[in-house]
Design an enzyme around this catalytic site. Sequence first.
Site, PDB file in Angstrom:
ATOM      1  N   TYR A 282       0.817  -1.192   0.049  1.00 10.79           N
ATOM      2  CA  TYR A 282       0.174   0.024   0.173  1.00 10.79           C
ATOM      3  C   TYR A 282       0.924   1.231  -0.109  1.00 10.79           C
ATOM      4  CZ  TYR A 282      -4.327  -2.730  -0.015  1.00 10.79           C
ATOM      5  OH  TYR A 282      -5.028  -3.621  -0.408  1.00 10.79           O
TER       6      TYR A 282
ATOM      7  N   GLN B 233     -15.354   1.355  -5.720  1.00 13.94           N
ATOM      8  CA  GLN B 233     -14.720   0.200  -5.253  1.00 13.94           C
ATOM      9  C   GLN B 233     -13.315   0.777  -4.979  1.00 13.94           C
ATOM     10  OE1 GLN B 233     -15.875  -3.767  -7.218  1.00 13.94           O
ATOM     11  NE2 GLN B 233     -16.603  -2.129  -8.310  1.00 13.94           N
ATOM     12  N   ASN B 234     -13.012   1.932  -5.807  1.00 11.17           N
ATOM     13  CA  ASN B 234     -11.476   2.300  -5.796  1.00 11.17           C
ATOM     14  C   ASN B 234     -10.759   3.052  -4.335  1.00 11.17           C
ATOM     15  OD1 ASN B 234     -11.636   1.574  -8.554  1.00 11.17           O
ATOM     16  ND2 ASN B 234     -11.762   3.705  -9.112  1.00 11.17           N
ATOM     17  N   VAL B 235      -9.720   2.661  -4.152  1.00 10.38           N
ATOM     18  CA  VAL B 235      -8.978   3.136  -3.126  1.00 10.38           C
ATOM     19  C   VAL B 235      -8.084   4.590  -3.406  1.00 10.38           C
ATOM     20  CG1 VAL B 235      -8.928   0.951  -1.966  1.00 10.38           C
ATOM     21  CG2 VAL B 235      -6.929   1.719  -3.108  1.00 10.38           C
ATOM     22  N   ASP B 236      -8.237   4.836  -4.530  1.00  7.76           N
ATOM     23  CA  ASP B 236      -7.797   6.228  -4.799  1.00  7.76           C
ATOM     24  C   ASP B 236      -8.550   7.344  -4.499  1.00  7.76           C
ATOM     25  OD1 ASP B 236      -9.361   7.062  -7.263  1.00  7.76           O
ATOM     26  OD2 ASP B 236      -8.525   5.557  -8.402  1.00  7.76           O
TER      27      ASP B 236
ATOM     28  N   HIS C  42     -14.367   0.040  -0.472  1.00  7.03           N
ATOM     29  CA  HIS C  42     -13.344  -0.903  -0.154  1.00  7.03           C
ATOM     30  C   HIS C  42     -12.249  -0.145   0.503  1.00  7.03           C
ATOM     31  CE1 HIS C  42     -14.377  -3.825  -3.640  1.00  7.03           C
ATOM     32  NE2 HIS C  42     -14.922  -3.968  -2.535  1.00  7.03           N
TER      33      HIS C  42
ATOM     34  N   GLY D  38     -16.199   0.797 -15.634  1.00  9.69           N
ATOM     35  CA  GLY D  38     -14.937   0.109 -15.332  1.00  9.69           C
ATOM     36  C   GLY D  38     -14.856  -0.815 -14.157  1.00  9.69           C
ATOM     37  N   THR D  39     -15.662  -1.654 -14.042  1.00 10.39           N
ATOM     38  CA  THR D  39     -15.401  -2.646 -13.078  1.00 10.39           C
ATOM     39  C   THR D  39     -15.887  -3.997 -13.698  1.00 10.39           C
ATOM     40  OG1 THR D  39     -16.360  -3.485 -10.985  1.00 10.39           O
ATOM     41  CG2 THR D  39     -17.652  -2.321 -11.983  1.00 10.39           C
ATOM     42  N   SER D  40     -14.941  -5.015 -13.346  1.00  8.03           N
ATOM     43  CA  SER D  40     -15.381  -6.461 -13.906  1.00  8.03           C
ATOM     44  C   SER D  40     -16.461  -6.984 -13.081  1.00  8.03           C
ATOM     45  CB  SER D  40     -13.902  -7.041 -13.588  1.00  8.03           C
ATOM     46  OG  SER D  40     -13.757  -7.263 -12.438  1.00  8.03           O
TER      47      SER D  40
HETATM   48  P1  OAD Z   1     -10.821  -5.068 -12.248  1.00  7.10           P
HETATM   49  O1  OAD Z   1      -9.356  -4.921 -12.630  1.00  7.10           O
HETATM   50  O2  OAD Z   1     -11.322  -6.598 -11.839  1.00  7.10           O
HETATM   51  O3  OAD Z   1     -11.659  -4.551 -13.428  1.00  7.10           O
HETATM   52  C1  OAD Z   1     -11.354  -3.503 -14.301  1.00  7.10           C
HETATM   53  C2  OAD Z   1     -12.680  -3.333 -15.290  1.00  7.10           C
HETATM   54  O4  OAD Z   1     -12.178  -2.230 -15.981  1.00  7.10           O
HETATM   55  C3  OAD Z   1     -12.589  -4.349 -16.407  1.00  7.10           C
HETATM   56  O5  OAD Z   1     -13.996  -4.879 -16.589  1.00  7.10           O
HETATM   57  C4  OAD Z   1     -11.787  -3.727 -17.407  1.00  7.10           C
HETATM   58  O6  OAD Z   1     -12.169  -4.227 -18.926  1.00  7.10           O
HETATM   59  C5  OAD Z   1     -12.271  -2.321 -17.443  1.00  7.10           C
HETATM   60  N1  OAD Z   1     -11.331  -1.268 -18.119  1.00  7.10           N
HETATM   61  C6  OAD Z   1     -10.085  -1.434 -18.390  1.00  7.10           C
HETATM   62  N2  OAD Z   1      -9.787  -0.401 -18.983  1.00  7.10           N
HETATM   63  C7  OAD Z   1     -10.744   0.750 -18.775  1.00  7.10           C
HETATM   64  C8  OAD Z   1     -10.951   1.852 -19.379  1.00  7.10           C
HETATM   65  N3  OAD Z   1     -10.157   2.639 -19.986  1.00  7.10           N
HETATM   66  N4  OAD Z   1     -11.964   2.513 -19.148  1.00  7.10           N
HETATM   67  C9  OAD Z   1     -13.210   1.676 -18.699  1.00  7.10           C
HETATM   68  N5  OAD Z   1     -13.003   0.504 -18.461  1.00  7.10           N
HETATM   69  C10 OAD Z   1     -11.653  -0.098 -18.108  1.00  7.10           C
HETATM   70  O7  OAD Z   1     -11.095  -3.734 -11.124  1.00  7.10           O
HETATM   71  P2  OAD Z   1     -12.320  -3.577  -9.875  1.00  7.10           P
HETATM   72  O8  OAD Z   1     -13.663  -4.242 -10.715  1.00  7.10           O
HETATM   73  O9  OAD Z   1     -12.358  -2.327  -9.781  1.00  7.10           O
HETATM   74  O10 OAD Z   1     -10.562  -4.693  -3.974  1.00  7.10           O
HETATM   75  O11 OAD Z   1     -12.087  -4.797  -8.983  1.00  7.10           O
HETATM   76  C11 OAD Z   1     -12.900  -4.580  -7.966  1.00  7.10           C
HETATM   77  C12 OAD Z   1     -11.910  -4.923  -6.787  1.00  7.10           C
HETATM   78  O12 OAD Z   1     -10.928  -6.015  -6.943  1.00  7.10           O
HETATM   79  C13 OAD Z   1     -11.113  -3.645  -6.204  1.00  7.10           C
HETATM   80  O13 OAD Z   1     -11.653  -2.830  -5.606  1.00  7.10           O
HETATM   81  C14 OAD Z   1      -9.955  -4.370  -5.379  1.00  7.10           C
HETATM   82  C15 OAD Z   1      -9.719  -5.665  -6.082  1.00  7.10           C
HETATM   83  O14 OAD Z   1      -9.060  -6.711  -5.623  1.00  7.10           O
HETATM   84  C16 OAD Z   1      -9.582  -4.829  -2.995  1.00  7.10           C
HETATM   85  O15 OAD Z   1      -8.611  -4.807  -3.185  1.00  7.10           O
HETATM   86  C17 OAD Z   1     -10.299  -5.018  -1.803  1.00  7.10           C
END
Ligand code: OAD
Length: 235
Positions: A55, A88-91, A106, A179-181
């Site tokens: 971190y 979900q972002n920590v930024d 998160h 932008g979340t998977s």
């Molecule tokens: P992920 O890395 O799982 O997913 C990122 C998503 O962003 C994917 O669906 C990509 O297709 C999409 N993506 C990539 N580039 C992009 C762009 N330029 N514009 C828009 N979308 C784009 O990240 P999160 O879903 O945020 O938690 O992950 C969820 C949690 O998992 C995080 O908060 C973190 C992680 O473990 C903790 O650490 C507690």
Amino acid sequence: MGKLRIAVLTGAGVSAESGLGTYRDNGGLWDNYDPMEVASIDGWYRNRKLVLDFYNMQRARLKDVLPNDAHRMIASLEDRADVSVITQNVDNLHERAGSTKVIHLHGEVTKVRPESGVYDDSFSEREVFDIGYEDVNLGDKAPNGSQLRPHIVFFGEAVPKLEKAVEEVEKADIVLIVGTSLQVYPAASLYRYARPDARIYIIDPADVPLREPRIVHIKDVATSGMRKFLEELSK
Ligand code: OAD
């Protein structure tokens, strides 16, 4: 008619164009680090230094990046709607772009709290300190004498802000997911609290796992996807 209500649910993809990598894309953070080692509660008790260093690195990277147009366009939604950002972002890029109501599901990497404090959203925010972009090391203590830990919801921990987030989604006329998977629960299931008449948009360049017919997928990166969303909103 009351003001339009928008709940924006964001993930690492909204910050990707700022230069922060995502977690699960190719070359993402979890390709290089094991989340169970650096971001889980068991990992913390096994090796606090490893977790602190991970971190510290995130904090240092955040110092050098700026919000992008997607963060700014999300902030600008407040000109026309009652907006709550659930991230979900920590930024801190949503705040730095001007969003005034941000729920960090998160946690926040720029904050710390005592390891032994009982963190629960209702009363213990006062144990949380702003550390900015500084490092935290083994032996750095909170006023109560216990080791400082990142103010992060580790895997294996409860998500204290979930209820607040559910309330915001339930009230929304529009749920906008950026932008979340949608791999991490309970965040991934939040959109299911949307009212039956709410519109749901998802901005992501990748295919999305959601199949509900009412979901509109804007298959694009966050910045140009947000431009398309704003055009859609102005129609
Ligand atoms: P992920 O890395 O799982 O997913 C990122 C998503 O962003 C994917 O669906 C990509 O297709 C999409 N993506 C990539 N580039 C992009 C762009 N330029 N514009 C828009 N979308 C784009 O990240 P999160 O879903 O945020 O938690 O992950 C969820 C949690 O998992 C995080 O908060 C973190 C992680 O473990 C903790 O650490 C507690």
